[in-house]
Enzyme design. Structure first.
Site, PDB file in Angstrom:
ATOM      1  N   ASP A  16      -0.461  -0.378 -10.559  1.00 27.49           N
ATOM      2  CA  ASP A  16      -1.698   0.344 -10.852  1.00 27.49           C
ATOM      3  C   ASP A  16      -1.685   1.613  -9.994  1.00 27.49           C
ATOM      4  O   ASP A  16      -0.657   1.944  -9.376  1.00 27.49           O
ATOM      5  CB  ASP A  16      -2.933  -0.545 -10.630  1.00 27.49           C
ATOM      6  N   HIS A  17      -2.803   2.325  -9.957  1.00 23.97           N
ATOM      7  CA  HIS A  17      -2.878   3.589  -9.207  1.00 23.97           C
ATOM      8  C   HIS A  17      -2.565   3.387  -7.721  1.00 23.97           C
ATOM      9  O   HIS A  17      -1.989   4.260  -7.083  1.00 23.97           O
ATOM     10  CB  HIS A  17      -4.246   4.228  -9.389  1.00 23.97           C
ATOM     11  N   HIS A  38      13.169 -20.809  -1.711  1.00 23.83           N
ATOM     12  CA  HIS A  38      12.304 -21.988  -1.824  1.00 23.83           C
ATOM     13  C   HIS A  38      11.456 -22.014  -3.099  1.00 23.83           C
ATOM     14  O   HIS A  38      11.132 -23.100  -3.587  1.00 23.83           O
ATOM     15  CB  HIS A  38      11.341 -22.060  -0.617  1.00 23.83           C
ATOM     16  N   ASN A  39      11.036 -20.848  -3.582  1.00 20.09           N
ATOM     17  CA  ASN A  39      10.068 -20.823  -4.686  1.00 20.09           C
ATOM     18  C   ASN A  39      10.663 -20.322  -5.993  1.00 20.09           C
ATOM     19  O   ASN A  39       9.973 -20.284  -7.002  1.00 20.09           O
ATOM     20  CB  ASN A  39       8.852 -19.975  -4.303  1.00 20.09           C
ATOM     21  N   ARG A  99      15.432 -30.128  -3.120  1.00 22.89           N
ATOM     22  CA  ARG A  99      14.017 -30.518  -3.005  1.00 22.89           C
ATOM     23  C   ARG A  99      13.099 -29.390  -3.469  1.00 22.89           C
ATOM     24  O   ARG A  99      12.014 -29.619  -3.998  1.00 22.89           O
ATOM     25  CB  ARG A  99      13.676 -30.956  -1.576  1.00 22.89           C
ATOM     26  N   HIS A 100      13.548 -28.147  -3.291  1.00 22.73           N
ATOM     27  CA  HIS A 100      12.739 -27.014  -3.739  1.00 22.73           C
ATOM     28  C   HIS A 100      12.650 -26.970  -5.265  1.00 22.73           C
ATOM     29  O   HIS A 100      11.632 -26.587  -5.820  1.00 22.73           O
ATOM     30  CB  HIS A 100      13.313 -25.703  -3.190  1.00 22.73           C
ATOM     31  N   CYS A 144       0.186  -3.266  -6.577  1.00 29.70           N
ATOM     32  CA  CYS A 144      -1.155  -2.676  -6.543  1.00 29.70           C
ATOM     33  C   CYS A 144      -1.412  -2.308  -5.075  1.00 29.70           C
ATOM     34  O   CYS A 144      -0.471  -2.270  -4.278  1.00 29.70           O
ATOM     35  CB  CYS A 144      -2.209  -3.616  -7.127  1.00 29.70           C
ATOM     36  N   GLY A 145      -2.640  -2.019  -4.720  1.00 27.04           N
ATOM     37  CA  GLY A 145      -2.926  -1.583  -3.354  1.00 27.04           C
ATOM     38  C   GLY A 145      -2.424  -2.580  -2.312  1.00 27.04           C
ATOM     39  O   GLY A 145      -1.732  -2.227  -1.361  1.00 27.04           O
ATOM     40  N   THR A 146      -2.778  -3.860  -2.502  1.00 24.53           N
ATOM     41  CA  THR A 146      -2.387  -4.909  -1.548  1.00 24.53           C
ATOM     42  C   THR A 146      -1.348  -5.871  -2.125  1.00 24.53           C
ATOM     43  O   THR A 146      -0.825  -6.709  -1.381  1.00 24.53           O
ATOM     44  CB  THR A 146      -3.604  -5.786  -1.186  1.00 24.53           C
TER      45      THR A 146
END
Lengths: 146, 146
Positions: free
Chosen positions: B9-10, B97-98, B131-132, B64-66
């Site tokens: 985004d902006h 892991h993810n 396990r992950h 985005c910003g954060t």
């Protein structure tokens, strides 16, 4: 605000314990969904339990090693907006801009004292609404269409 | 790896521009979903477009910003595991892991040079499985049951 829900896996157990004590010292009621030791467990199990309750109108905190697994799993639940925050600024913005109802934290990446400050800011900041409300509404609409 | 998808985004526009240049300089093909200016736009619009493509087997980056709004919206999409990373360690762990297939970044919270290193680590790290894999499987099962 009512009761705050909290849950963790083994990577978040120690930080959860510290935050539960911190919250109770402040007089905030906490419902602790475990885990209750550092024994290995699966973050999605706790994430889905806590997130299902958050979706009913509570607010919650979920902690794994990095907070990433918890934030992925919790955001799968309709009505939940889980924000992974690593400092006070992102904690504030996650409430002001994203109306986050669930805070994800990394038990192995965020220092205990910093995590307490993040949680305090997150609990005391209100949603700013307006254009941000319209954006959150687009997420809600997407969920409703699934 | 094929084409990498990217959107912002902006608040993420400037960082996206820098990362697109960085990736093309490395010879990585990029599909840019916008936005193409700093004019205000709604992060969920871009998040859902990029995430829908990621769910088909691509990998993507959303800014985005954060990074929080993007990670919330993108994780609503079935098959997407969006990881908000703020350093190289969490970038590595989000892959190991993810099995994160989408990287969320904060354009106003993460320095451009650090973001390039985060992206490089994220692109070059493999999923650890075992396990992950079982844990990621619990997320996939939850999605399938909705």
């Amino acid at each position: 605000m009512g009761e705050l829900l909290i849950g963790a896996d083994h990577g978040g157990f120690t930080l959860k314990k510290a935050l539960v004590e911190h919250l109770r010292r402040k007089g905030i009621a906490v419902r602790d969904f475990g885990c209750h030791s550092e024994e290995s467990c699966d973050y999605p199990d706790t994430a889905f339990k806590v997130a299902a309750e958050v979706a009913k109108g509570h607010r919650g905190v979920l902690i794994c090693g990095t907070g990433i697994g918890m934030s992925i799993a919790a955001n799968k639940v309709r009505g939940v907006r889980a924000a992974l925050c690593h400092d006070e600024r992102t904690a504030r913005l996650s409430r002001e801009h994203n109306d986050a109802n669930l805070l994800a934290l990394g038990g192995r990446t965020t220092d205990v004292e910093l995590a307490k400050r993040i949680l305090d800011v997150w609990l005391s900041t209100s949603f700013a609404g307006e254009r941000h409300g319209m954006r959150v509404g687009k997420i809600t609409s997407y969920e409703a269409a699934q």
